[in-house]
Design a protein around this motif. Structure first.
Motif, PDB file in Angstrom:
ATOM      1  N   SER A 196      -6.734  17.562  -7.427  1.00 29.07           N
ATOM      2  CA  SER A 196      -6.569  17.264  -6.016  1.00 29.07           C
ATOM      3  C   SER A 196      -5.893  15.918  -5.859  1.00 29.07           C
ATOM      4  N   GLY A 197      -5.187  15.744  -4.737  1.00 29.37           N
ATOM      5  CA  GLY A 197      -4.474  14.504  -4.467  1.00 29.37           C
ATOM      6  C   GLY A 197      -4.968  13.872  -3.178  1.00 29.37           C
ATOM      7  N   SER A 198      -4.908  12.543  -3.133  1.00 24.83           N
ATOM      8  CA  SER A 198      -5.350  11.820  -1.945  1.00 24.83           C
ATOM      9  C   SER A 198      -4.786  10.414  -1.970  1.00 24.83           C
ATOM     10  N   LEU A 199      -5.128   9.647  -0.926  1.00 20.70           N
ATOM     11  CA  LEU A 199      -4.838   8.216  -0.859  1.00 20.70           C
ATOM     12  C   LEU A 199      -6.161   7.479  -0.860  1.00 20.70           C
ATOM     13  N   LEU A 200      -6.236   6.417  -1.651  1.00 20.34           N
ATOM     14  CA  LEU A 200      -7.478   5.659  -1.725  1.00 20.34           C
ATOM     15  C   LEU A 200      -7.181   4.240  -2.147  1.00 20.34           C
ATOM     16  N   GLY A 201      -7.670   3.300  -1.369  1.00 23.94           N
ATOM     17  CA  GLY A 201      -7.515   1.900  -1.739  1.00 23.94           C
ATOM     18  C   GLY A 201      -6.068   1.453  -1.861  1.00 23.94           C
ATOM     19  N   GLY A 202      -5.192   1.993  -1.035  1.00 25.94           N
ATOM     20  CA  GLY A 202      -3.785   1.599  -1.062  1.00 25.94           C
ATOM     21  C   GLY A 202      -2.966   2.245  -2.158  1.00 25.94           C
ATOM     22  N   LYS A 203      -3.544   3.240  -2.810  1.00 23.15           N
ATOM     23  CA  LYS A 203      -2.818   3.943  -3.872  1.00 23.15           C
ATOM     24  C   LYS A 203      -2.890   5.452  -3.645  1.00 23.15           C
ATOM     25  N   ALA A 204      -1.971   6.148  -4.242  1.00 22.89           N
ATOM     26  CA  ALA A 204      -2.081   7.599  -4.329  1.00 22.89           C
ATOM     27  C   ALA A 204      -2.963   7.914  -5.530  1.00 22.89           C
ATOM     28  N   VAL A 205      -3.732   8.947  -5.399  1.00 20.17           N
ATOM     29  CA  VAL A 205      -4.725   9.266  -6.425  1.00 20.17           C
ATOM     30  C   VAL A 205      -4.652  10.748  -6.777  1.00 20.17           C
ATOM     31  N   LEU A 206      -4.703  11.012  -8.065  1.00 20.33           N
ATOM     32  CA  LEU A 206      -4.832  12.388  -8.553  1.00 20.33           C
ATOM     33  C   LEU A 206      -6.202  12.478  -9.216  1.00 20.33           C
ATOM     34  N   THR A 207      -7.030  13.373  -8.714  1.00 20.65           N
ATOM     35  CA  THR A 207      -8.369  13.548  -9.262  1.00 20.65           C
ATOM     36  C   THR A 207      -8.449  14.876  -9.989  1.00 20.65           C
ATOM     37  N   LEU A 208      -8.973  14.809 -11.185  1.00 26.49           N
ATOM     38  CA  LEU A 208      -9.199  16.015 -11.992  1.00 26.49           C
ATOM     39  C   LEU A 208     -10.714  16.154 -12.145  1.00 26.49           C
ATOM     40  N   SER A 209     -11.242  17.223 -11.594  1.00 24.18           N
ATOM     41  CA  SER A 209     -12.685  17.460 -11.631  1.00 24.18           C
ATOM     42  C   SER A 209     -12.993  18.660 -12.509  1.00 24.18           C
ATOM     43  N   ALA A 245       0.819  -1.206   0.000  1.00 24.96           N
ATOM     44  CA  ALA A 245       0.000   0.000   0.000  1.00 24.96           C
ATOM     45  C   ALA A 245       0.860   1.267   0.000  1.00 24.96           C
ATOM     46  N   VAL A 246       0.420   2.244  -0.765  1.00 28.63           N
ATOM     47  CA  VAL A 246       1.053   3.553  -0.734  1.00 28.63           C
ATOM     48  C   VAL A 246       0.515   4.303   0.486  1.00 28.63           C
ATOM     49  N   THR A 247       1.415   4.884   1.238  1.00 26.32           N
ATOM     50  CA  THR A 247       1.033   5.657   2.420  1.00 26.32           C
ATOM     51  C   THR A 247       1.574   7.076   2.312  1.00 26.32           C
ATOM     52  N   SER A 248       1.203   7.892   3.266  1.00 23.12           N
ATOM     53  CA  SER A 248       1.724   9.259   3.275  1.00 23.12           C
ATOM     54  C   SER A 248       3.233   9.267   3.460  1.00 23.12           C
TER      55      SER A 248
END
Lengths: 119, 109
Positions: B65-78, B28-31
């Motif tokens: 925006s960036g976050s962690l979700l489901g053991g991964k780092a995530v970049l969301t473009l809205s 898992a990716v963590t902070s």
């Protein structure tokens, strides 16, 4: 305005050496850690290594693929970061970028300099 | 050496939302991996969008925006814009060495 400008790229024969420079302006050069990142033609980004600021020991770390061939150094009074590359191989052909690794200053990138090692 | 994985390509409609992920072969990716996200347009140097999982640079558009979700780092473009068409790279820190993902080519179509 923060600026990073790389110099020193060019054509070098396999087994040869080259030294790249990265001159920074618009910030206190001695403050941040600094990194080198490269990008082979048409490929993705690859971390080369980083150097800590003097206050954190000033030591450098390297990617395994360049360790023992490349050396990162800095001359803070000249606002300059260096990448000494020895025993160059064709697979070292890439655009080399320097980057400021400080969230306080901003994670700025230079425009890159191309190193070509022909086969 | 750890391998960082990203989707090779994604497509999003103008105004749509898309999620780019960044996974690690070690688990898992963590902070503690200090995920970074970078954008690169053709012929240009990369620029940093997100550092330390979710922090934005002053020039980062609000729609990213960036976050962690489901053991991964995530970049969301809205609310994707045509100018968001680019390659996106993540990087993770492994107690010293930094490893980049292979990049995601995002098409806005």
């Amino acid at each position: 305005e923060v600026q990073l400008v790389e110099y020193g790229g060019g054509l070098v024969t396999p087994g040869g050496s080259l030294r790249l420079s990265c001159v920074g302006s618009g910030f206190t050069f001695s403050d941040p850690w600094m990194s080198w990142v490269r990008q082979a033609p048409g490929k993705g980004l690859e971390w080369v290594g980083r150097i800590k600021r003097r206050g954190d020991g000033g030591t450098a770390e390297y990617a395994a693929i360049v360790k023992d061939r490349f050396t990162i150094s800095r001359h803070d009074s000249k606002n300059t970061l260096y990448l000494q590359m020895n025993n160059l191989k064709t697979e070292d052909t890439a655009v080399y970028y320097c980057r400021c690794d400080s969230s306080v200053i901003g994670l700025y990138w230079g425009q890159g300099t191309l190193v070509t090692v022909p086969s | 050496q750890a391998v960082v994985t990203q989707e090779p390509s994604l497509t999003v409609s103008p105004g749509g939302t898309v999620t780019l992920t960044c996974g690690s072969s070690t688990g898992a990716v963590t902070s503690g991996h200090y995920p970074y996200w970078f954008q690169q347009k053709p012929g240009q140097a990369p620029r940093t969008l997100i550092y330390d999982t979710s922090n934005k640079e002053p020039w980062t558009p609000v729609r990213f925006s960036g976050s962690l979700l489901g053991g991964k780092a995530v970049l969301t473009l809205s609310g994707a814009q045509p100018e968001d068409e680019a390659d996106y790279y993540c990087s993770l820190l492994y107690s010293g060495p930094c490893v980049f993902g292979g990049g995601t080519k995002l098409t806005v179509l």
